[in-house]
Design an enzyme around this catalytic site. Sequence first.
Site, PDB file in Angstrom:
ATOM      1  N   ARG A   1      -8.250  -4.285   6.669  1.00  0.00           N
ATOM      2  CA  ARG A   1      -7.448  -5.871   6.485  1.00  0.00           C
ATOM      3  C   ARG A   1      -6.243  -6.032   7.356  1.00  0.00           C
ATOM      4  NH1 ARG A   1      -6.076 -10.351   2.638  1.00  0.00           N
ATOM      5  NH2 ARG A   1      -3.606 -10.192   2.722  1.00  0.00           N
TER       6      ARG A   1
ATOM      7  N   ARG B   1      -9.302  -9.484   1.100  1.00  0.00           N
ATOM      8  CA  ARG B   1      -8.528  -8.463  -0.085  1.00  0.00           C
ATOM      9  C   ARG B   1      -9.464  -7.512  -0.808  1.00  0.00           C
ATOM     10  NH1 ARG B   1      -4.759 -12.345  -0.534  1.00  0.00           N
ATOM     11  NH2 ARG B   1      -2.012 -11.687  -0.061  1.00  0.00           N
TER      12      ARG B   1
ATOM     13  N   HIS C   1      -7.710  -1.924   2.621  1.00  0.00           N
ATOM     14  CA  HIS C   1      -6.312  -2.478   2.989  1.00  0.00           C
ATOM     15  C   HIS C   1      -6.199  -1.877   4.656  1.00  0.00           C
ATOM     16  CE1 HIS C   1      -4.042  -5.563   1.170  1.00  0.00           C
ATOM     17  NE2 HIS C   1      -2.991  -5.024   1.848  1.00  0.00           N
TER      18      HIS C   1
ATOM     19  N   LYS D   1      -4.270 -14.590  -4.177  1.00  0.00           N
ATOM     20  CA  LYS D   1      -2.896 -13.475  -5.451  1.00  0.00           C
ATOM     21  C   LYS D   1      -2.732 -15.244  -5.721  1.00  0.00           C
ATOM     22  CE  LYS D   1      -1.271  -9.848  -3.417  1.00  0.00           C
ATOM     23  NZ  LYS D   1      -0.500  -9.002  -3.313  1.00  0.00           N
TER      24      LYS D   1
ATOM     25  N   TYR E   1       2.763  -6.892  10.924  1.00  0.00           N
ATOM     26  CA  TYR E   1       2.270  -7.042  12.101  1.00  0.00           C
ATOM     27  C   TYR E   1       2.561  -7.131  13.387  1.00  0.00           C
ATOM     28  CZ  TYR E   1      -0.995  -7.518   8.276  1.00  0.00           C
ATOM     29  OH  TYR E   1      -2.070  -6.607   7.017  1.00  0.00           O
TER      30      TYR E   1
ATOM     31  N   HIS F   1      -0.992 -14.848   3.156  1.00  0.00           N
ATOM     32  CA  HIS F   1      -0.051 -14.481   2.449  1.00  0.00           C
ATOM     33  C   HIS F   1       0.459 -16.341   2.027  1.00  0.00           C
ATOM     34  CE1 HIS F   1       0.228 -10.379   5.180  1.00  0.00           C
ATOM     35  NE2 HIS F   1      -0.270 -10.314   3.640  1.00  0.00           N
TER      36      HIS F   1
END
Length: 292
Positions: free
Chosen positions: A241, A144, A238, A168, A273, A264
């Site tokens: 990514r 990210r 992004h 995150k 995806y 994730h």
Amino acid sequence: MELFFKYLQYEKRFSPHTIISYQTDLQQFQSYLKEAYELEDISVADHAIIRSWVVTLVQKEFDSRTIHRKIASLRSYFKFLMQQGKIESNPTVRIKAPKLAKKLPAFIPEDAFTQLLDQSEFSDDYKGQREKLILELLYGTGMRLAELTNLKLEDLNLSANTLKVLGKGNKERILPLNSSLVIALEKYIQKRQAAFPNNNSSFLFVTDKEAPLYPKYVYRVVKKHMSSVSTAIKNSPHVLRHSFATHLLNRGADLGAIKDLLGHASLAATQVYTHNSIEKLKAVFEKAHPKA
């Protein structure tokens, strides 16, 4: 409200970018309360007031995803107020957000990144190698934007061809590096040391003024170089990514492995995806199958 933002930062460990989004959303709702109802305190807003705000956002043609995020910000704040004993019930519970349009992640074709590196002219000085490495890391690891700008020199393990990123929720993960990316990192570090011999910053990327790199600079670099190979999609970090994940899946990578590489929390976030890959399979089927 300041207490809520501290709660998000220190207890929930949200990223600065996410906290800014929460601040913006709550301040916008507070402005709406003042203008439409002459109210100062968000905590007195009821279901009807919040619903009227959502209707206003729809009428102003805000993107449905943006509206969803704003409602989520408000919902979290009212939940926090309940925990603090400031209110008895959460007025956002029955608020319905507009339906989300199914939007597939944008990505560039597989050969486009190689074309991008071939067509772009990167100077051999620190600035040129910095721009090139930004692109290569975003596409080569799928990290990210915030993870890129927060990279430290100590996060690199070039002898093991890996680097560590802080994702995150302050979750660390180890990412593999291909040989060309290791070479690019080694060259960049040499240029960095030559350009700033007395710089003691722990950050991998620094500006020309030796400060930590900021997100807008990364956006400018990506837009500048990606515009030469792709004008049909929004040129943002992004997208690289998304391209990383889509290309891995197209080449048979395990979905669970891609989930871990992207950082994730659940497989559901990664499954988006598969839709791009299914569309590619359909195109192959329609072109090659005699009954298609």
